[in-house]
Each structure stands twice: as structure tokens, then as C-alpha cells.
Design a protein around this motif. Structure first.
Motif, PDB file in Angstrom:
ATOM      1  N   UNK A 137       0.877  -1.088  -0.032  1.00  0.00           N
ATOM      2  CA  UNK A 137      -0.163  -0.118  -0.049  1.00  0.00           C
ATOM      3  C   UNK A 137       0.898   1.344  -0.028  1.00  0.00           C
ATOM      4  N   UNK A 138       0.769   2.242  -0.758  1.00  0.00           N
ATOM      5  CA  UNK A 138       1.094   3.587  -0.991  1.00  0.00           C
ATOM      6  C   UNK A 138       0.348   4.454  -0.613  1.00  0.00           C
ATOM      7  N   UNK A 139       0.591   5.327   0.502  1.00  0.00           N
ATOM      8  CA  UNK A 139      -0.307   6.435   0.847  1.00  0.00           C
ATOM      9  C   UNK A 139       0.063   7.800  -0.168  1.00  0.00           C
ATOM     10  N   UNK A 140      -1.208   8.261  -0.697  1.00  0.00           N
ATOM     11  CA  UNK A 140      -0.779   9.518  -1.260  1.00  0.00           C
ATOM     12  C   UNK A 140      -1.460  10.765  -0.342  1.00  0.00           C
ATOM     13  N   UNK A 141      -0.599  11.351  -0.094  1.00  0.00           N
ATOM     14  CA  UNK A 141      -0.790  12.706   0.695  1.00  0.00           C
ATOM     15  C   UNK A 141      -0.968  13.917   0.193  1.00  0.00           C
ATOM     16  N   UNK A 142      -1.760  14.856   1.031  1.00  0.00           N
ATOM     17  CA  UNK A 142      -1.610  16.186   0.456  1.00  0.00           C
ATOM     18  C   UNK A 142      -0.418  16.995   0.830  1.00  0.00           C
ATOM     19  N   UNK A 143       0.135  17.938  -0.071  1.00  0.00           N
ATOM     20  CA  UNK A 143       1.318  18.477   0.003  1.00  0.00           C
ATOM     21  C   UNK A 143       1.298  19.150   1.319  1.00  0.00           C
ATOM     22  N   UNK A 144       2.289  18.979   2.167  1.00  0.00           N
ATOM     23  CA  UNK A 144       2.594  19.793   3.499  1.00  0.00           C
ATOM     24  C   UNK A 144       2.392  18.834   4.553  1.00  0.00           C
ATOM     25  N   UNK A 145       1.477  17.653   4.444  1.00  0.00           N
ATOM     26  CA  UNK A 145       1.500  16.562   5.515  1.00  0.00           C
ATOM     27  C   UNK A 145       2.485  16.366   6.174  1.00  0.00           C
ATOM     28  N   UNK A 180       2.895 -11.364  -7.259  1.00  0.00           N
ATOM     29  CA  UNK A 180       3.555 -12.447  -6.899  1.00  0.00           C
ATOM     30  C   UNK A 180       4.934 -11.797  -6.559  1.00  0.00           C
ATOM     31  N   UNK A 181       5.326 -10.651  -6.423  1.00  0.00           N
ATOM     32  CA  UNK A 181       6.591  -9.835  -6.063  1.00  0.00           C
ATOM     33  C   UNK A 181       6.257  -8.687  -5.573  1.00  0.00           C
ATOM     34  N   UNK A 182       6.778  -8.244  -4.466  1.00  0.00           N
ATOM     35  CA  UNK A 182       6.736  -6.831  -4.015  1.00  0.00           C
ATOM     36  C   UNK A 182       7.102  -5.859  -5.050  1.00  0.00           C
ATOM     37  N   UNK A 183       8.175  -6.359  -5.620  1.00  0.00           N
ATOM     38  CA  UNK A 183       8.371  -5.304  -6.726  1.00  0.00           C
ATOM     39  C   UNK A 183       7.594  -4.892  -7.873  1.00  0.00           C
ATOM     40  N   UNK A 184       6.682  -6.062  -8.344  1.00  0.00           N
ATOM     41  CA  UNK A 184       5.697  -5.881  -9.259  1.00  0.00           C
ATOM     42  C   UNK A 184       4.459  -5.174  -8.660  1.00  0.00           C
ATOM     43  N   UNK A 185       4.279  -5.514  -7.594  1.00  0.00           N
ATOM     44  CA  UNK A 185       3.157  -4.735  -6.802  1.00  0.00           C
ATOM     45  C   UNK A 185       3.433  -3.450  -6.805  1.00  0.00           C
ATOM     46  N   UNK A 186       4.548  -2.842  -6.445  1.00  0.00           N
ATOM     47  CA  UNK A 186       4.790  -1.475  -6.432  1.00  0.00           C
ATOM     48  C   UNK A 186       5.100  -0.812  -7.598  1.00  0.00           C
ATOM     49  N   UNK A 187       5.506  -1.500  -8.537  1.00  0.00           N
ATOM     50  CA  UNK A 187       5.499  -0.795  -9.973  1.00  0.00           C
ATOM     51  C   UNK A 187       4.298  -0.636 -10.298  1.00  0.00           C
ATOM     52  N   UNK A 188       3.349  -1.354 -10.132  1.00  0.00           N
ATOM     53  CA  UNK A 188       1.836  -1.329 -10.738  1.00  0.00           C
ATOM     54  C   UNK A 188       1.408  -0.010  -9.970  1.00  0.00           C
ATOM     55  N   UNK A 189       1.550  -0.001  -8.719  1.00  0.00           N
ATOM     56  CA  UNK A 189       1.041   1.163  -8.054  1.00  0.00           C
ATOM     57  C   UNK A 189       1.555   2.479  -8.411  1.00  0.00           C
ATOM     58  N   UNK A 190       2.805   2.382  -8.889  1.00  0.00           N
ATOM     59  CA  UNK A 190       3.522   3.812  -9.278  1.00  0.00           C
ATOM     60  C   UNK A 190       2.910   4.146 -10.676  1.00  0.00           C
ATOM     61  N   UNK A 191       2.679   2.919 -11.575  1.00  0.00           N
ATOM     62  CA  UNK A 191       1.948   3.200 -12.764  1.00  0.00           C
ATOM     63  C   UNK A 191       0.321   4.047 -12.490  1.00  0.00           C
ATOM     64  N   UNK A 192      -0.349   3.485 -11.414  1.00  0.00           N
ATOM     65  CA  UNK A 192      -1.474   3.916 -11.116  1.00  0.00           C
ATOM     66  C   UNK A 192      -1.488   5.664 -10.783  1.00  0.00           C
TER      67      UNK A 192
END
Ligand code: AMP
Ligand code: GLY
Length: 446
Positions: A353-361, A412-424
Motif C-alpha cells: 500500500x502506498x499512501x498519497x498525501x496532501x502536500x504539506x502533510x 507474486x513479488x513486492x517489486x511488481x506490486x509497487x511498480x503497478x502502484x507507481x503506474x496508477x
């Protein structure tokens, strides 16, 4: 959109096939408005048992799958009246404050089923000194500590201490009442701030040995009789990459933890969880709900840092999507003392899970900022977008909190999961937000 009678319309003494009807159609309520509560709402919405969900007060994400009710969650009587008016049968409490304030006991006194611990049991999070005293009495491994009710005694102790040292306010402080002090001046300052009432009136201050090691979040859920494991995760509390900068509510997490193994799990259960539940029993209490042990692991040995009487946020957002068993069944069985009848199955995917925050938080940030491209985000089956600080105004989604959106992906891998999140996240391209690009760096070799 009730397809049949609601559970309330059907008499309670039913047998055979009619019982199935009653079992299938439950109306539930969820207290809270964060990413954790949206993830809970999503999991309950998939349940065969559940027909309708109300969220108090929810967010723009829960608005799409449940009915948001704008009630002050500190006003117990209003909540109870609403629950009766809509025939809500079971309530899941997400955050710690209403638990520590006794919402479970209050609702149960009106025969409303609640998934969440009692006021007494919630002291595990509500009072750090309560937990430390249990640790001492039941030999639970934790940092050595002292409790001081006088500022001068505390300072005398600090004069003789090694640094770093950890100083904590006793009560709930939204994650802010903990100081890691590198020297005597910082520690004096921390003690003074706590006694001056920065986190509410303070009779005591807790001073703790600094533990080295790696942190892990370990979860169970219990019906007050038995308990079952509910996953592991690691979270990233600091705002900047490399785990630097200010503490936040959590910038991201991954599950499972890289530290867990069978031996370690046995130690956690035998040396930490079991004696804690025994301690509650000795206090004529018991534990119903999620219990979150914040642990420090050093050389494969677990030490308890703290308990939370709820799921972690954002850990919950990584763990619930790994669940293969009907979450409504699990919660309902917990509220009926039948957890032993349920087998909980998980997929073995790597969840981030990657959290998107408001700038300044986590300091000041703007509110009511539109998230323009949110409707253009296309999710695959292994992706989830859980809302946190958002509201819906007409067709527009506005950011109203520090932590705004949770992007979760499983593969199947943390790397793939994170890459996908970055794409989104790149597709969303929200110029008023920021996120940490290094979530899960310990499990992703670059
Ligand atoms: P708490 O609110 O008790 O979880 O503390 C917040 C954070 O402070 C924890 O997640 C740890 O990173 C850190 N922390 C708390 N107590 C200790 C300790 N005794 N030793 C090292 N770090 C600690
Ligand atoms: N992830 C930290 C917490 O929920 O307290």
C-alpha cells in the motif's frame, strides 16, 4: 435494495433453510472514515452475509458502496438511536478513540453486537502504563521502563541514563506522544512537555529503554474465547524516503512482513499474546476484536513496543485484500463467540500500500482540493484504491485530509506490486499530492 425481508423482520427462533435467510441478510455499521475503514467496508461489501452497510461518517470511497451517515462519532446516544432506526445488527469500530472511550460497552448495553474490544480491554492502547504493568506482571518481553509522577524524579533518572532513551505520554496521543531522545536536553524537554499537558493532563510519564531491531506489526482477532492470527505487515511511519523526517499516521505498508517465520510466530503467541489475554481474563475481562501488537524483532526475538486495539492503518489495507474467507462470516462469528468454527484462508500474494498525501502533510496542508483524474483510474482485479481523507461533492472528489488515497496492489513479488502502484499514481498525476516512492525498500532490492 432489499431482495427479501431484512434480518429484523424475521423472528429470531428459526431453523433449517430459514436460518440461512437470516444468516445472509445483515445490516452492518462501520465507525470511522480512514483508509482502514474503506478497506473494511470493501471486504464486508463482498460478504454473502451482508446486505447493507452504513458508514459513520465514511469517505468518498465508502460512499460508492455504502451509505455514509454524517454523525459525530463521539455522540454515542445519537449513534445508538440511528442504529435502532435502521435496524443495524452489527457494528465494526475502526479507530481507537471510540473504543477507548467505551463505545463497545455502551452499544452492547443496548444489545447491539459490536466487533471491537471493551473499555477495560482497550486500555491496552489507551494507557501505555496499563500495558507495561501487564508486561511486568506476566513476564512479557518489552523495553525496561520506569513510571514517574514527578518531574524532578524523572530528571534525576535521566541524569543517570544512557541515550537514546524513549519518553512517552501515558494516554492516547494520536501517535504523537512518543519522543526518542538523543541527549539529556531533549529528554528534559520531552518530560516537561508531557507534564505541561501537551497530550492532555498527565499524572505520569513513562521512560523506556531504546530497543534496537526491526519493527513488525502482528495481528490477531478474537471472539473473547479463542483467537486466530490475522496477518503481519511492516509500515513506514516517517514522511520522507529512507524513513527520515517527521512521524505520520503511516505513509505505506507491505504484507507479509519479511521477518515472520514459524519459530518467531510461536514466540510471539506464547510469550506475548497468550499472557496478555490471560491478564485480561484475570481482570475479569476478555478481548473481542482486532488486536495489533507493535513489535521490535532483534535476533529473532520479539519485544512488545505497544498494543493497538484495532487494525493498523495502512496495514489493514494490505492485509484484507489477501483474505480468501468471507469477512462478514469472520466478524459475525467473532460477535457470536464462534470463531473456532471458522477457518481463515489467505492468498499468498505480496501486498503493498502506498499512501498519497496532501502536500504539506503531516504539517499544514490545503483542504477541499479537487482530485481531478480520479475517475480515470482503471483498476485490475489485484488493484485497490482505498480512500482516506476524501469527500464527494456532486461528481467531484475533494481531498480534505492529510492522508488522501491508498493505492494497493497484489502480485507474486513486492517489486511488481509497487511498480503497478507507481503506474496508477502516475496516471492520477495529482499535482497537489505526494507519496513515498520507496515503500517496501527492505523487501525490494534495487
Ligand atoms: P508507539 O506509539 O509506542 O508505537 O511508538 C511510536 C514509535 O516509536 C514506534 O513505532 C517505534 O518506532 C518507536 N518506539 C517506541 N518505543 C520504542 C522503544 N522502546 N525503542 C525503540 N523505538 C521505540
Ligand atoms: N500503522 C500504524 C498504526 O495504525 O498505528
Amino acid at each position: 435494495f432489499f431482495k427479501q425481508k431484512t434480518a429484523y423482520d424475521i423472528p429470531l427462533r428459526l431453523v433449517g433453510s430459514e436460518m440461512c435467510i437470516r444468516d445472509r441478510y445483515m445490516i452492518v455499521g462501520i465507525i470511522g472514515s480512514g483508509g482502514r475503514e474503506h478497506a473494511i467496508c470493501h471486504a464486508l461489501n463482498k460478504s454473502k452475509k451482508i446486505d447493507k452497510i452504513y458508514c459513520f461518517p465514511g469517505n468518498a470511497g465508502t460512499d460508492a458502496i455504502a451509505e455514509n451517515i454524517n454523525l459525530d462519532i463521539n455522540k454515542f446516544e445519537e449513534i445508538k438511536n440511528f442504529i435502532f432506526s435502521k435496524k443495524i445488527e452489527l457494528v465494526v469500530i475502526g479507530p481507537e478513540k471510540p473504543l477507548v472511550d467505551g463505545l463497545t460497552d455502551y452499544l452492547e448495553s443496548f444489545d447491539i453486537k459490536v466487533f471491537g474490544p471493551s473499555k477495560v480491554a482497550s486500555q491496552l492502547e489507551g494507557s501505555k502504563i496499563f500495558t507495561k504493568n501487564i508486561c511486568k506482571k506476566y513476564n512479557i518481553p518489552t523495553a525496561n521502563f520506569g513510571v514517574f509522577n514527578d518531574i524532578n524524579q524523572a530528571k534525576n533518572f535521566l541524569d543517570k541514563s544512557n541515550f537514546p532513551i524513549v519518553i512517552k505520554a501515558d494516554n492516547l496521543a494520536a501517535g504523537k506522544g512518543v519522543y526518542i531522545c538523543e541527549n539529556k536536553e531533549e529528554s528534559y524537554q520531552a518530560v516537561k512537555e508531557i507534564f505541561d499537558g501537551k497530550f492532555g493532563a498527565a499524572e505520569n510519564v513513562l521512560i523506556e529503554e531504546f530497543l534496537e531491531g526491526e519493527e513488525m506489526s502482528f495481528f490477531i482477532l478474537s471472539d473473547g474465547i479463542t483467537y486466530k492470527n490475522f496477518g503481519t505487515a511492516q509500515d513506514h511511519k516517517r514522511v520522507q524516503e529512507g524513513d527520515k523526517g517527521k512521524n505520520t499516521g503511516g505513509m505505506g505498508a507491505y504484507s507479509p512482513s519479511r521477518l515472520i517465520n514459524e519459530e518467531l510466530e510461536k514466540k510471539i503467541l506464547n510469550n506475548i499474546i497468550d499472557p496478555t489475554l490471560r491478564a485480561l481474563k484475570d481482570l475479569k475481562s476478555s478481548y473481542k476484536g482486532f488486536l495489533y501488537a507493535g513489535l521490535m524483532i532483534k535476533n529473532d526475538e520479539p519485544y512488545l513496543i505497544e498494543y493497538n486495539v484495532r487494525m493498523g492503518d495502512p496495514e489493514c489495507q494490505t492485509i484484507l485484500p489477501k483474505l480468501n474467507t468471507d469477512f462478514g462470516e469472520i466478524i459475525d462469528s467473532c460477535c457470536n463467540g464462534r470463531l473456532n468454527e471458522i477457518k481463515i484462508n489467505w492468498n499468498d500474494k505480496k501486498s503493498i500500500c502506498v499512501v498519497l498525501c496532501s502536500k504539506g502533510y503531516p504539517e499544514t496542508y490545503q483542504k477541499n482540493v479537487e482530485i481531478e483524474n480520479i475517475n480515470k483510474i482503471e483498476l485490475n482485479t489485484n488493484d485497490h484504491l482505498f480512500h482516506a481523507g476524501t469527500i464527494k461533492r456532486g461528481d467531484v472528489t475533494l481531498a480534505v485530509g492529510g492522508r488522501v488515497l491508498n493505492f494497493v496492489s497484489l502480485s507474486d513479488s513486492f517489486e511488481e506490486s509497487r511498480n503497478r502502484i507507481h503506474q496508477l499514481l502516475n496516471n492520477l498525476n495529482w499535482s497537489d499530492g505526494f507519496f513515498r516512492k520507496d515503500i517496501g525498500y527492505k523487501v525490494i532490492k534495487k
